[in-house]
Structure formats: structure tokens, C-alpha cells
Enzyme design. Structure first.
Site, short mmCIF file in Angstrom:
data_model
loop_
_atom_site.label_atom_id
_atom_site.label_comp_id
_atom_site.label_asym_id
_atom_site.label_seq_id
_atom_site.Cartn_x
_atom_site.Cartn_y
_atom_site.Cartn_z
N TYR A 1 0.84 -1.20 0.00
CA TYR A 1 0.00 0.00 0.00
C TYR A 1 0.87 1.25 0.00
O TYR A 1 0.64 2.19 -0.78
CB TYR A 1 -0.93 0.01 1.21
N ARG B 1 -10.90 5.49 8.60
CA ARG B 1 -9.85 4.88 7.79
C ARG B 1 -8.95 4.00 8.67
O ARG B 1 -8.71 4.33 9.83
CB ARG B 1 -8.98 5.95 7.10
N ARG C 1 1.69 8.23 12.83
CA ARG C 1 1.32 9.46 13.54
C ARG C 1 -0.17 9.75 13.47
O ARG C 1 -0.76 10.25 14.43
CB ARG C 1 2.10 10.63 12.92
N PHE D 1 15.62 19.01 -1.09
CA PHE D 1 14.24 18.60 -1.36
C PHE D 1 13.97 17.19 -0.81
O PHE D 1 12.88 16.92 -0.27
CB PHE D 1 13.99 18.63 -2.87
#
Length: 292
Positions: free
Chosen positions: A76, A133, A123, A193
Site C-alpha cells: 500500500y 480509515r 502518527r 528537497f
């Protein structure tokens, strides 16, 4: 729609106006996005469309099932975040900002995404529960509770925290891949980044570890802490030091020496980076790299 989403990038007028999600503007203003997409060079369009195609198919798959095993948890996370890491890496190489190996090594790029996504899932336990969910793998939480929602009950705090710590342990095994990936980057903007979200993630995991507040509210790192991380994470040695700092907070016996546990996952060669930690005082010790 998920299976066909990649094709909408080539349809100037396609938009979706029936979403009730907080990010619905992306779908409502999609013609603006697709216009920019079509202005890109073909080499970039091909990467983006390919990743969108694979991601859409993966998301559709998990509409029909829940995350049961740890393998499915990885799968997933691959669909929703690992593919993002792979796509970005291919773009970095296609632009020649980075060497070809960055885009070719999909395993490392995938692991970068998994580390971030697992951190978010861990978290966001309570928020996801309130929204109906469930992304914590049943294989893990079912050892601690009959239902995932039971972990939020006050009488189950001890078991909930043990479950939490086990998932954090799982996520931390991506750290060696993160460091290896970042060590290959040469462009400073690309490095920043990529590195900043990773150090934010390890700091978040340290804040969540052994923290029952995960089941009661929101656990966030302090703003000042976040600013410091963003300013410091500008080179591989600095990132290595940050990882050490927060891994040490999770494991009291952590140190930069050698990995001496044969319980460590074969793909998790922490010793390569001198990252080793021990959890001798924790009930999950048998699952973790141990350093004397």
C-alpha cells in the site's frame, strides 16, 4: 476513474467536481494542471503518466481490501508514496541533475517513500480512526487488540503503546536505504528537497515512540525544531548526525558503531552507515538491531 486517471492528463477539459475531500480544488482545477503537464518535454511526461497509471491501479486495488499483512502495508505504501519516490528519482536523472543510477535504483527510491508514508500512517492513527480509515496492518495490531479502534481505549494504553513501538521499529528499518539514497545525490537543491522530509520523519517517529498521546491527539515536532532540521539537513554527514540523534532518542543504547545482531532484516544493513541501536529495556528488544 482511478484506472483511467493517467489518461486525463491528456484531456484538456477533464475535471471532477463531485469530491468532498479537502484537496478537491486539485480535481476541480485539473485543466490547469494538465495544461502544464502537456507543456513538459516528452521524457518528463512519460515518467509522470507512467507513475500515475501505476498509482491509480494500486489505489483501486486497496479500495477493495484492507491492509492485513506487513507485506500488504509495504505494498500500500508503495502505491501511494513509493511510486512518488520512484517517479521523482526518474525525473532527477532525466533532467541530468543527478546520475542515472538515482533513477534506476527503484528499490532505494521506493524505500524513501515508504519511510515517509509509514511515519504519516503511524502518527495519524487517531485522525484516521475518526475519519473511518484504517492503515495500520492487522498482522501487527491484532496481537494487541481485537479491533484497531480498541487501542484508543484508556484501559488498553500499555498494549497500544507496544503496538505503536513495533510499527515504529518497522519504519526505522528504512533508514539505511534513506542514507544510501541521499549519499548519491549531487545537486544541492535536489538533496535539500529529498533530505528535509526524511529528517522530519525520523524526528516525528522519535516523538511518537512510547507516546500514548498518539492515541489521544496529535503528535507534532515543535516549529523551532522543524526550522532547525530544515537549516541543518544540507549534506549527508549532517543528515547522518540527525538520524543518529533521533534514533538514539528511540533506543537508549544507540551508538555509531557496528551492527552485531543476526535478527536484523537481511536488507537492513545499518552497519554500513554505522547506525546501530539497542532496546535492551524494551519488550520489543528481540525485534531490533542490538548493540552492546
Amino acid at each position: 476513474m482511478l484506472h483511467d486517471f493517467h489518461s486525463y492528463l491528456y484531456q484538456p477539459d477533464w475535471r471532477y467536481t463531485e469530491s468532498q475531500e479537502k484537496d478537491k480544488q486539485v480535481l476541480e482545477d485539473f485543466p490547469t494542471i494538465s495544461l502544464e503537464f502537456r507543456s513538459l518535454a516528452k521524457v518528463y511526461r512519460d515518467v509522470i503518466a507512467d507513475i500515475c497509471h501505476k498509482m491509480g491501479a494500486g489505489m483501486a486495488e486497496f479500495l477493495e481490501k484492507k491492509v492485513d499483512s506487513q507485506h500488504e502495508w509495504d505494498k500500500y505504501c508503495h502505491y501511494v508514496a513509493g511510486l512518488v519516490g520512484i517517479g521523482l528519482s526518474r525525473l532527477f536523472s532525466a533532467s541530468q541533475l543527478e546520475d542515472p543510477v538515482v533513477g534506476q535504483d527503484t528499490a532505494l527510491a521506493n524505500s524513501m517513500g515508504l519511510f515517509l508514508q509509514k511515519t504519516n500512517i503511524i502518527r495519524d492513527y487517531l485522525e484516521d480512526q475518526l475519519e473511518g480509515r484504517e492503515f495500520w496492518p492487522r498482522e501487527v495490531w491484532s496481537r494487541y487488540a481485537k479491533k484497531l479502534s480498541d487501542l484508543a481505549r484508556p484501559e488498553n494504553t500499555d498494549m497500544a503503546v507496544q503496538c505503536l513501538n513495533e510499527l515504529i521499529t518497522n519504519a526505522l528499518h528504512h533508514v539505511p536505504d534513506v542514507l544510501t539514497y541521499l549519499s548519491r545525490l549531487k545537486n544541492q537543491s535536489v538533496f535539500n528537497f529529498c533530505a528535509i522530509p526524511q529528517v522530519m520523519a525520523v524526528a516525528t517517529l522519535a516523538a511518537c515512540y512510547n507516546n500514548k498521546q498518539v492515541f489521544r491527539g496529535v503528535v507534532k515536532i515543535r516549529k523551532g525544531q522543524a526550522v532547525t532540521l530544515m537549516m541543518d539537513a544540507t549534506n549527508i554527514q549532517a543528515v547522518k548526525a540527525i538520524m543518529y540523534q533521533y534514533v538514539e532518542e528511540v533506543g537508549p543504547a544507540a551508538r555509531f558503531e557496528r551492527l552485531i545482531s543476526n535478527r536484523t532484516l537481511p536488507t537492513c544493513k545499518l552497519g554500513t552507515w554505522g547506525l546501530s541501536w539497542g532496546f535492551c529495556c524494551d519488550p520489543l528488544a528481540q525485534q531490533l538491531p542490538f548493540c552492546l
